[in-house]
Design a protein around this motif. Structure first.
Motif, PDB file in Angstrom:
ATOM      1  N   ARG A 217       1.647   8.800  -2.733  1.00 42.63           N
ATOM      2  CA  ARG A 217       1.272   8.155  -3.987  1.00 42.63           C
ATOM      3  C   ARG A 217       2.443   7.406  -4.621  1.00 42.63           C
ATOM      4  N   ASN A 218       2.190   6.161  -4.992  1.00 44.73           N
ATOM      5  CA  ASN A 218       3.156   5.278  -5.673  1.00 44.73           C
ATOM      6  C   ASN A 218       4.197   4.648  -4.759  1.00 44.73           C
ATOM      7  N   LYS A 219       4.176   4.996  -3.476  1.00 43.54           N
ATOM      8  CA  LYS A 219       5.166   4.429  -2.570  1.00 43.54           C
ATOM      9  C   LYS A 219       5.108   2.896  -2.588  1.00 43.54           C
ATOM     10  N   GLY A 220       3.898   2.355  -2.578  1.00 42.02           N
ATOM     11  CA  GLY A 220       3.747   0.891  -2.568  1.00 42.02           C
ATOM     12  C   GLY A 220       4.402   0.249  -3.770  1.00 42.02           C
ATOM     13  N   SER A 221       4.219   0.855  -4.933  1.00 36.25           N
ATOM     14  CA  SER A 221       4.784   0.216  -6.133  1.00 36.25           C
ATOM     15  C   SER A 221       6.312   0.329  -6.177  1.00 36.25           C
TER      16      SER A 221
ATOM     17  N   ARG B 204       0.838  -1.203   0.000  1.00 34.30           N
ATOM     18  CA  ARG B 204       0.000   0.000   0.000  1.00 34.30           C
ATOM     19  C   ARG B 204       0.879   1.261   0.000  1.00 34.30           C
ATOM     20  N   ASP B 205       0.201   2.415  -0.165  1.00 33.08           N
ATOM     21  CA  ASP B 205       0.937   3.685  -0.204  1.00 33.08           C
ATOM     22  C   ASP B 205       1.112   4.291   1.192  1.00 33.08           C
ATOM     23  N   ASP B 206       0.710   3.548   2.224  1.00 36.95           N
ATOM     24  CA  ASP B 206       0.864   4.072   3.594  1.00 36.95           C
ATOM     25  C   ASP B 206       2.327   4.034   4.002  1.00 36.95           C
TER      26      ASP B 206
ATOM     27  N   MET C  10       9.109  10.647  -2.095  1.00 36.55           N
ATOM     28  CA  MET C  10       8.808   9.846  -3.287  1.00 36.55           C
ATOM     29  C   MET C  10       9.792  10.077  -4.428  1.00 36.55           C
TER      30      MET C  10
ATOM     31  N   VAL D 195       0.145   9.008   3.577  1.00 36.64           N
ATOM     32  CA  VAL D 195      -0.090   8.200   2.377  1.00 36.64           C
ATOM     33  C   VAL D 195       0.636   8.931   1.253  1.00 36.64           C
TER      34      VAL D 195
ATOM     35  N   ARG E 135       1.871  -3.343  -7.715  1.00 35.25           N
ATOM     36  CA  ARG E 135       1.835  -3.338  -6.241  1.00 35.25           C
ATOM     37  C   ARG E 135       1.318  -4.650  -5.632  1.00 35.25           C
TER      38      ARG E 135
END
Ligand code: C5P
Length: 239
Positions: free
Chosen positions: A44-48, A29-31, A222, A42, A77
């Motif tokens: 954006r895109n951190k999870g990927s 997840r993006d958390d 990010m 949160v 992700r």
């Protein structure tokens, strides 16, 4: 493969059952959290970014004889993994003194730790992940003496492999945390290996390339994750 019910939701990943026995789906997840969940966002895109780096490093370690839970990626992700009976230990390997070891012990930051130091914490949020020792691990029946020996050996093998791979990209592996589980009698690497779980410094500038950018408000988190993910996944694979 079909994603089924949620099995477990951690601070940054969720794990789902699937319609295939013994296979799970991990969602990155993006958390992002730090300080025992005291700081949360949160991004954006951190999870990927973390999923991409984890998949790349699990694949690299697998090709170099380390057994991991990684099977394949479904999309940027979502990762298919083998189901493990997870061992609640956070196994930390340190090559250079930084972070909590400097806060808690009289080490000067940036001191080279040779041989590397292994620290093992009890993965238990309610108890704030207290540090363990071999006797405690065995008395608590978290692992057998043989498993503990194997875990430490794998941790040092992983350290050597990651250290060399990252050094070739101009990145110093300061420390990292890994987690293990059992598949039958085999000890496998589980969880993730990412910018959230490694401490990485640019070898030339000393700049942080990991979650310390978030923890310590050092800049655009990010942009850093994106750049470091590209650097790591461009590394030449050793076979
Ligand atoms: O905070 P500390 O210096 O003990 O962290 C050592 C290493 O372990 C760092 O790379 C950190 O990102 C990682 N770690 C982690 N999860 C934790 C604790 C530490 O990934 N719960």
């Amino acid at each position: 493969m079909k994603q089924k019910n949620l099995l477990y939701a951690g601070k940054a990943k969720s794990v789902y059952r699937t319609d295939v026995d013994g296979k799970l789906i991990v969602e990155f997840r993006d958390d992002i959290t730090a300080f025992d969940g005291g700081k949360k966002d949160v991004l954006r895109n951190k999870g990927s970014y973390n999923a991409e780096v984890s998949a790349f490093l699990f694949d690299y370690l697998g090709k170099n004889g380390v057994k991991t839970h990684f099977v394949s990626m479904i999309d940027p992700r979502h990762m298919i993994v083998r189901e493990l009976d997870m061992i609640p230990l956070e196994v930390i390997v340190r090559n250079i003194a930084a972070g909590s070891i400097v806060r808690n012990y009289p080490f000067k930051e940036r001191t080279k730790l040779d041989p590397p130091i292994i620290v093992i914490d009890y993965k238990d949020d309610a108890r704030h992940d207290p540090m363990l020792n071999d006797d405690l691990i065995i008395a608590l029946k978290l692992a057998t003496p043989a498993e503990l020996k194997k875990i430490k050996k794998i941790a040092l093998d992983v350290n050597r492999l990651l250290f060399d791979l990252l050094a070739a990209q101009g990145i110093t592996l300061v420390d990292f945390k890994i987690e293990f589980g059992r598949q039958g009698k085999t000890i496998c690497l589980g969880d993730e290996i990412s910018m959230d779980s490694m401490r990485l410094w640019d070898s030339k500038s000393g700049e942080s390339l990991d979650k310390d950018v978030y923890r310590l408000n050092k800049g655009d988190v990010m942009a850093t994750y994106n750049r470091v993910a590209q650097r790591i996944t461009k590394s030449t694979q050793k076979r």
